[in-house]
Design an enzyme around this catalytic site. Structure first.
Site, PDB file in Angstrom:
ATOM      1  N   MET B  19     -85.456 -55.782  17.191  1.00  0.00           N
ATOM      2  CA  MET B  19     -86.329 -54.940  16.379  1.00  0.00           C
ATOM      3  C   MET B  19     -87.140 -54.025  17.289  1.00  0.00           C
ATOM      4  SD  MET B  19     -87.729 -55.789  12.878  1.00  0.00           S
ATOM      5  CE  MET B  19     -88.687 -57.254  13.093  1.00  0.00           C
ATOM      6  N   HIS B  20     -86.752 -52.758  17.330  1.00  0.00           N
ATOM      7  CA  HIS B  20     -87.451 -51.796  18.175  1.00  0.00           C
ATOM      8  C   HIS B  20     -88.295 -50.879  17.297  1.00  0.00           C
ATOM      9  CE1 HIS B  20     -84.276 -49.162  16.851  1.00  0.00           C
ATOM     10  NE2 HIS B  20     -83.408 -50.068  17.251  1.00  0.00           N
ATOM     11  N   ALA B  21     -88.891 -49.881  17.909  1.00  0.00           N
ATOM     12  CA  ALA B  21     -89.865 -49.054  17.190  1.00  0.00           C
ATOM     13  C   ALA B  21     -89.291 -48.417  15.934  1.00  0.00           C
ATOM     14  CB  ALA B  21     -90.420 -47.988  18.130  1.00  0.00           C
ATOM     15  N   SER B  23     -86.705 -49.328  14.064  1.00  0.00           N
ATOM     16  CA  SER B  23     -86.406 -50.276  12.997  1.00  0.00           C
ATOM     17  C   SER B  23     -87.706 -50.796  12.388  1.00  0.00           C
ATOM     18  CB  SER B  23     -85.524 -51.406  13.518  1.00  0.00           C
ATOM     19  OG  SER B  23     -85.954 -51.866  14.767  1.00  0.00           O
TER      20      SER B  23
END
Lengths: 594, 92
Positions: B19-21, B23
């Protein structure tokens, strides 16, 4: 000169792009952003302080919006900027800063800094390196707010209306996308190395750049007269009249020299006794194929693919990779394009990041090791390469191979990628040459095993020398020990070349050594089939090759292998080829440890 | 601890990068119209689903199981939409 003369300051950085320019400095980065003052806010003034903060966020948002609207579609960083827009108003950043102003009664700058430091400390503890690096998104956003708070107007790079030398702490992809590049004479940055974004852009545009100066920004003011020598990495601030005359002269010499050398760059590299060698180019951006053609490259010997993976929040899709690869392959066709699979490593992945993820990244999880651990990521790239191979002459090359099993695994994945493309009914070509980079000593010593599995070796001298001699080139204490002509290195190179001959596979060299004129006689004597180098180095290399004799270089190598030190080898080359090299190379470059 | 009063769903992070920025921004966008709080929980840590930064601080790598919780049962559509987004690997 009528005004009070200021002292001439000479600074040394990394020569990221050749050429010399003289002009006025234009500062685009404010060092003031790093220094945040703390002061108390009276209770009565808290609402006003919050209002000031909100206004700064609003301005930051407008700025981002303007950049997004003005960005050409082909720049793929627009969605990162969209995410930054959302981050600006995020509760944990925006909300918490406002709460801190209220609770601690401190100025907005300090409140924001406190919140960001707290958030960064959380990211610091993360183990997943990719997620950990996301801290940079928060830093970017808070920098943007800070600049607006401090009142320091962000320099509007797009508005530069005269030809200047750009001076910055660092230039991000978002910064460079705004620059009207015709207005730029040269680049100077405090951060970054040869592979930095600034370096790549400067080389593609063929304008001089010196990077990694560390503290140029504190010494240079806008409008200062400066000289940038991208050949030697020297920057001179407030040059004296005499220095100016000297550099005007050097600049003209360099331009003449460049014009002279480029004229015959398309003549083949064949030695006086008729041995033909392919001289290829190393590239990083598809745009560089123009330079490759201009400088007379016979193909691409090393296409670095990391760029599309950097400075972004998510990895590129197969389509995106395929499009870029196909561009290069089609333009170069029928000349070969050697695509090196992802070589994410310490300094490259960290260009724009604020935290080191490994204590010793050079010996860490990088290149093929990383890819084998991330099969989905790797296969996406392999599929894109195999698809691009349907459009021209492609070779694939795996970096940092240190053990036989890695080739087997990588090749299996390549086959699986081909099978999945078959299933999807997409056009591709699996019938391409597969090779490996020889850059780890264990690969040198087991070259006989490795050769059974591949069509070619490509020796990456930069890393090989570093690993073999245990020298970190970036460490000033030991950098002088980094010697391409070290007897140990010569023996390793010879061994790899001999094994390749014996096993009937091709052997190439793609490190800096291949493009260094005074190393070429030695390299030629080893029997390399191809040399690959920066496009700019090709014309000189071809010239040197044309003026020497293969038989002589073999005799030279035999002598060189009897020497006990790099210095002795160097002197041997100089005694035998000094005159030829001096005729063909730009003055000042002919020295030991280059 | 998952409160019994909360409606929740457990989902696994499937996209390669975790989960990155971007998403997290997609989740935050989905919950912006919720009636009450929506939470994302990983182990003992809970994050406000409307904050990208908060979600990021959970450090959800690929393979992590997270729990999405809603305080108001009428936010059930949002809960399902978030769960599906995560399950789909954020459409990556």
């Amino acid at each position: 000169m009528s005004q009070t003369p200021e002292n001439e300051i000479i600074m040394k950085g990394i020569n990221a792009s050749p050429g010399i320019c003289i002009g006025k400095a234009y500062l685009v980065d404010k060092e003031g952003v790093d220094i945040v003052e703390k002061y108390d806010i009276k209770k009565k003034k808290v609402p006003a302080e919050i209002k000031r903060f909100k206004a700064a966020v609003k301005k930051a948002k407008d700025e981002l919006r303007a950049i997004i609207d003005d960005s050409p579609k082909e720049l793929q960083n627009a969605h990162i900027l969209e995410t930054h827009m959302a981050l600006l108003k995020d509760k944990s950043l925006y909300g918490r800063t406002i709460k801190t102003i209220e609770k601690d009664r401190v100025n907005a700058e300090w409140a924001l800094k406190t919140v960001v430091s707290y958030l960064l400390s959380i990211f610091q503890k993360m183990t997943d390196s990719y997620l950990k690096e996301r801290a940079s998104d928060i830093v970017h956003v808070s920098d943007l707010i800070l600049r607006n708070l401090v009142g320091a107007m962000t320099e509007n790079i797009a508005a530069i209306d005269k030809r200047v030398i750009l001076v910055a702490r660092d230039l991000s992809a978002a910064d460079t996308s705004q620059i009207n590049l015709e207005r730029i004479k040269g680049f100077i940055t405090d951060r970054g190395g040869k592979a930095s974004h600034t370096g790549i852009i400067a080389r593609a545009l063929e304008i001089p750049a010196v990077v990694g100066l560390e503290n140029a920004i504190t010494q240079i003011k806008s409008e200062d007269l400066i000289i940038v020598d991208g050949n030697t990495g020297i920057v001179i601030i407030h040059p004296t009249e005499q220095t100016l005359i000297e550099y005007e002269e050097r600049k003209n010499q360099y331009q003449e020299y460049k014009a002279d050398i480029t004229r015959e760059s398309h003549v083949e590299a064949t030695t006086a006794d008729g041995f033909h060698l392919e001289v290829m180019a190393n590239i990083e951006l598809p745009e560089e194929v123009v330079s490759v053609r201009n400088y007379g490259g016979d193909g691409i010997g090393l296409y670095r693919t990391e760029f599309q993976y950097m400075n972004r929040t998510e990895f590129p899709s197969e389509e995106e990779l395929f499009d870029r690869y196909k561009d290069v392959v089609e333009v170069m066709n029928p000349s070969p394009v050697t695509i090196r699979t992802l070589d994410i490593n310490g300094d490259k992945a960290l260009t724009n990041n604020y935290h080191r993820q490994e204590v010793n990244p050079v010996l860490g999880l990088r290149a093929i090791r990383y890819c084998l651990k991330k099969p989905d990521l790797f296969k996406t790239q392999l599929r894109a390469i195999l698809r691009a191979a349907a459009f021209g002459n492609v070779r694939i090359m795996f970096p940092m191979i240190s053990a036989y099993f890695e080739i087997r695994l990588a090749k299996r994945m390549l086959d699986e990628a081909a099978e999945s493309l078959e299933k999807n009914g997409l056009p591709f070509n699996r019938n391409i040459d597969v090779g490996i980079m020889i850059e780890v000593p264990s690969a040198v010593i087991t070259a006989d095993l490795m050769a059974e599995e591949v069509d070619f070796f490509s020796i990456g001298t930069n890393d090989l020398i570093q690993y073999a001699l245990a020298i970190d080139r970036g460490n000033k204490q030991v950098a002088h020990l980094y010697q391409p002509l070290d007897p140990a290195i010569l023996r390793m190179l010879k061994h790899v070349a001999d094994v390749a001959k014996e096993k009937g596979i091709k052997v190439f060299m793609c490190g800096e050594m291949a493009g260094t004129p005074h190393h070429i006689p030695i390299v030629l004597g080893m029997g390399m089939d191809e040399l690959s180098m920066n496009p700019q180095s090709i014309p000189v290399a071809k010239r040197v090759i044309r003026s020497i004799n293969l038989k002589d270089t073999q005799a030279l190598l035999e002598q060189a292998l009897k020497q006990t030190t790099a210095k002795n080898v160097f002197e041997l080359v100089r005694d035998r080829y000094g005159e030829i090299l001096a005729d063909h190379t730009y003055s000042g470059n002919f020295k030991l440890n280059q | 601890m998952v409160s019994e009063e909360y409606v929740y769903r457990e989902v696994m992070i499937r996209n390669e990068l975790g989960m990155h920025a971007r998403s997290a921004a997609k989740i935050a966008k989905l919950v912006q119209d919720s009636k009450a709080h929506v939470w994302v929980k990983k182990g003992d840590e809970t994050a406000d689903a409307s904050s990208i930064v908060d979600i990021l601080t959970l450090a959800c790598e690929k393979g992590t199981t997270i729990t999405i919780m809603i305080e108001d049962p009428s936010d059930i559509d949002i809960l399902n939409a978030v769960a599906e987004l995560v399950e789909s690997g954020f459409g990556e």
